[in-house]
Structures are given as C-alpha cells and as structure tokens.
Motif scaffolding. Structure first.
Motif, PDB file in Angstrom:
ATOM      1  N   THR A  28       0.806  -1.221   0.000  1.00  0.00           N
ATOM      2  CA  THR A  28       0.000   0.000   0.000  1.00  0.00           C
ATOM      3  C   THR A  28       0.837   1.269   0.000  1.00  0.00           C
ATOM      4  O   THR A  28       0.319   2.359  -0.118  1.00  0.00           O
ATOM      5  CB  THR A  28      -0.926   0.017   1.224  1.00  0.00           C
ATOM      6  N   TYR A  29       2.152   1.134   0.160  1.00  0.00           N
ATOM      7  CA  TYR A  29       2.989   2.316   0.189  1.00  0.00           C
ATOM      8  C   TYR A  29       3.120   2.928  -1.190  1.00  0.00           C
ATOM      9  O   TYR A  29       3.303   2.215  -2.171  1.00  0.00           O
ATOM     10  CB  TYR A  29       4.393   1.967   0.689  1.00  0.00           C
ATOM     11  N   SER A  30       3.068   4.227  -1.280  1.00  0.00           N
ATOM     12  CA  SER A  30       3.266   4.889  -2.563  1.00  0.00           C
ATOM     13  C   SER A  30       4.738   5.215  -2.783  1.00  0.00           C
ATOM     14  O   SER A  30       5.190   5.318  -3.911  1.00  0.00           O
ATOM     15  CB  SER A  30       2.432   6.166  -2.641  1.00  0.00           C
ATOM     16  N   ARG A  31       5.480   5.413  -1.712  1.00  0.00           N
ATOM     17  CA  ARG A  31       6.914   5.691  -1.809  1.00  0.00           C
ATOM     18  C   ARG A  31       7.669   4.471  -1.299  1.00  0.00           C
ATOM     19  O   ARG A  31       7.735   4.218  -0.103  1.00  0.00           O
ATOM     20  CB  ARG A  31       7.277   6.935  -1.010  1.00  0.00           C
ATOM     21  N   ILE A  32       8.236   3.732  -2.231  1.00  0.00           N
ATOM     22  CA  ILE A  32       8.823   2.444  -1.882  1.00  0.00           C
ATOM     23  C   ILE A  32       9.907   2.089  -2.878  1.00  0.00           C
ATOM     24  O   ILE A  32       9.910   2.584  -4.018  1.00  0.00           O
ATOM     25  CB  ILE A  32       7.722   1.355  -1.871  1.00  0.00           C
ATOM     26  N   CYS A  33      10.833   1.284  -2.427  1.00  0.00           N
ATOM     27  CA  CYS A  33      11.820   0.709  -3.331  1.00  0.00           C
ATOM     28  C   CYS A  33      11.599  -0.797  -3.408  1.00  0.00           C
ATOM     29  O   CYS A  33      11.158  -1.417  -2.435  1.00  0.00           O
ATOM     30  CB  CYS A  33      13.245   0.962  -2.835  1.00  0.00           C
ATOM     31  N   MET A  34      11.924  -1.321  -4.566  1.00  0.00           N
ATOM     32  CA  MET A  34      11.888  -2.764  -4.729  1.00  0.00           C
ATOM     33  C   MET A  34      13.221  -3.204  -5.296  1.00  0.00           C
ATOM     34  O   MET A  34      13.815  -2.502  -6.123  1.00  0.00           O
ATOM     35  CB  MET A  34      10.744  -3.170  -5.660  1.00  0.00           C
ATOM     36  N   GLY A  35      13.682  -4.335  -4.827  1.00  0.00           N
ATOM     37  CA  GLY A  35      14.995  -4.762  -5.248  1.00  0.00           C
ATOM     38  C   GLY A  35      15.120  -6.253  -5.440  1.00  0.00           C
ATOM     39  O   GLY A  35      14.263  -7.028  -4.994  1.00  0.00           O
ATOM     40  N   TRP A  36      16.170  -6.612  -6.125  1.00  0.00           N
ATOM     41  CA  TRP A  36      16.576  -8.002  -6.269  1.00  0.00           C
ATOM     42  C   TRP A  36      17.896  -8.188  -5.515  1.00  0.00           C
ATOM     43  O   TRP A  36      18.846  -7.418  -5.712  1.00  0.00           O
ATOM     44  CB  TRP A  36      16.782  -8.352  -7.744  1.00  0.00           C
ATOM     45  N   PHE A  37      17.905  -9.188  -4.685  1.00  0.00           N
ATOM     46  CA  PHE A  37      19.107  -9.566  -3.955  1.00  0.00           C
ATOM     47  C   PHE A  37      19.420 -11.017  -4.300  1.00  0.00           C
ATOM     48  O   PHE A  37      18.542 -11.773  -4.700  1.00  0.00           O
ATOM     49  CB  PHE A  37      18.880  -9.452  -2.442  1.00  0.00           C
ATOM     50  N   ARG A  38      20.674 -11.399  -4.110  1.00  0.00           N
ATOM     51  CA  ARG A  38      21.003 -12.799  -4.348  1.00  0.00           C
ATOM     52  C   ARG A  38      21.907 -13.331  -3.232  1.00  0.00           C
ATOM     53  O   ARG A  38      22.687 -12.597  -2.646  1.00  0.00           O
ATOM     54  CB  ARG A  38      21.668 -12.983  -5.707  1.00  0.00           C
ATOM     55  N   GLN A  39      21.723 -14.604  -2.991  1.00  0.00           N
ATOM     56  CA  GLN A  39      22.511 -15.283  -1.959  1.00  0.00           C
ATOM     57  C   GLN A  39      23.217 -16.445  -2.629  1.00  0.00           C
ATOM     58  O   GLN A  39      22.580 -17.415  -3.068  1.00  0.00           O
ATOM     59  CB  GLN A  39      21.591 -15.775  -0.846  1.00  0.00           C
ATOM     60  N   ALA A  40      24.529 -16.308  -2.729  1.00  0.00           N
ATOM     61  CA  ALA A  40      25.329 -17.327  -3.408  1.00  0.00           C
ATOM     62  C   ALA A  40      25.448 -18.572  -2.539  1.00  0.00           C
ATOM     63  O   ALA A  40      25.314 -18.497  -1.310  1.00  0.00           O
ATOM     64  CB  ALA A  40      26.702 -16.761  -3.732  1.00  0.00           C
ATOM     65  N   PRO A  41      25.731 -19.715  -3.144  1.00  0.00           N
ATOM     66  CA  PRO A  41      25.892 -20.954  -2.378  1.00  0.00           C
ATOM     67  C   PRO A  41      26.952 -20.797  -1.295  1.00  0.00           C
ATOM     68  O   PRO A  41      28.031 -20.253  -1.537  1.00  0.00           O
ATOM     69  CB  PRO A  41      26.341 -21.965  -3.436  1.00  0.00           C
TER      70      PRO A  41
END
Length: 129
Positions: A28-41
C-alpha cells in the motif's frame, strides 16, 4: 498482507539470458523501493548481495558485478517487478530474492537488506560454464 512471489529461475549456460519476475500483492505504500538480492551458495543470509533496485520515484541502482548486463523494470499495471539478466556467468549462480521496503526509499540505502521489510521465497538461478 504483503506477498512477493518470484519466478523465472532455472539452469542456463554461460552467456545465456533469463528474466526473473516478482508478482507483488498487498503493498500500500506509494513511496517504496523494490529490489533483487542474491545469496550465493555457501553464503549466509546477512551476506546477500544487492543486484538491482528501483524506487517509486524512478531511482535505480545496480551492483557493480551486473552493471551493463542486468536491467530492472516494473509493470505497475501488473504489479510485477522484473530483472532481465543477460550474458550470465557462473558467478551469477545464486538464489535470487525479490524485496520491497519503504525504508530504502527514504534512506537511499537501496542495497541495505535491513531496509526491506518484505521478501519473497526466492528463485534459483544456476549458470554453468
């Protein structure tokens, strides 16, 4: 209730491409960031690496290791976040997570995972040489 569901992972050869998707609901937030993160083996959760992020005002950020190869985008009509991954390398092998957070928007710390309150379950990407 916020839900983030990733898809699109798989096993590819070096140099190939994949597009990951993250279907988002309940935000519901209008001010937001979205991201991709990764976790290596073998890495711990705290060692998750920021791959790409985009905020609702259009700011984007890319990790140094993926600049020029990965592109983040979003389709607001479909409530979906994407990352197009080209020229994949074996070192891109990881579990990829989608995340959303309003704290990242205000702090501008777009790769600080602690500024993301909502996470998906992850999708595995495996790149073989």
């Amino acid at each position: 209730q916020v839900q983030l569901v990733e898809s699109g992972g798989g096993s590819v050869q070096s140099g190939e491409s994949l597009r990951l998707s993250c279907a988002v609901s309940g935000l519901t937030y209008s001010r937001i960031c979205m991201g991709w993160f990764r976790q290596a083996p073998g890495k711990e959760r705290e060692e998750r690496e920021g791959v790409a992020a985009i905020c609702s005002d259009g700011r984007t950020r890319y990790g140094n290791s993926v600049k020029g190869r990965f592109t983040i985008s979003r389709d607001n009509a479909k409530n979906t976040l994407y990352v197009q991954m080209n020229s994949l390398k074996p070192e891109d092998t990881a579990m990829y997570y989608c995340a959303a957070g309003s704290s990242a928007y205000w702090s501008n710390l777009m790769f600080n995972q602690h500024h993301y309150a909502h996470w998906g379950q992850g999708t595995q990407v495996t790149v073989s040489s």
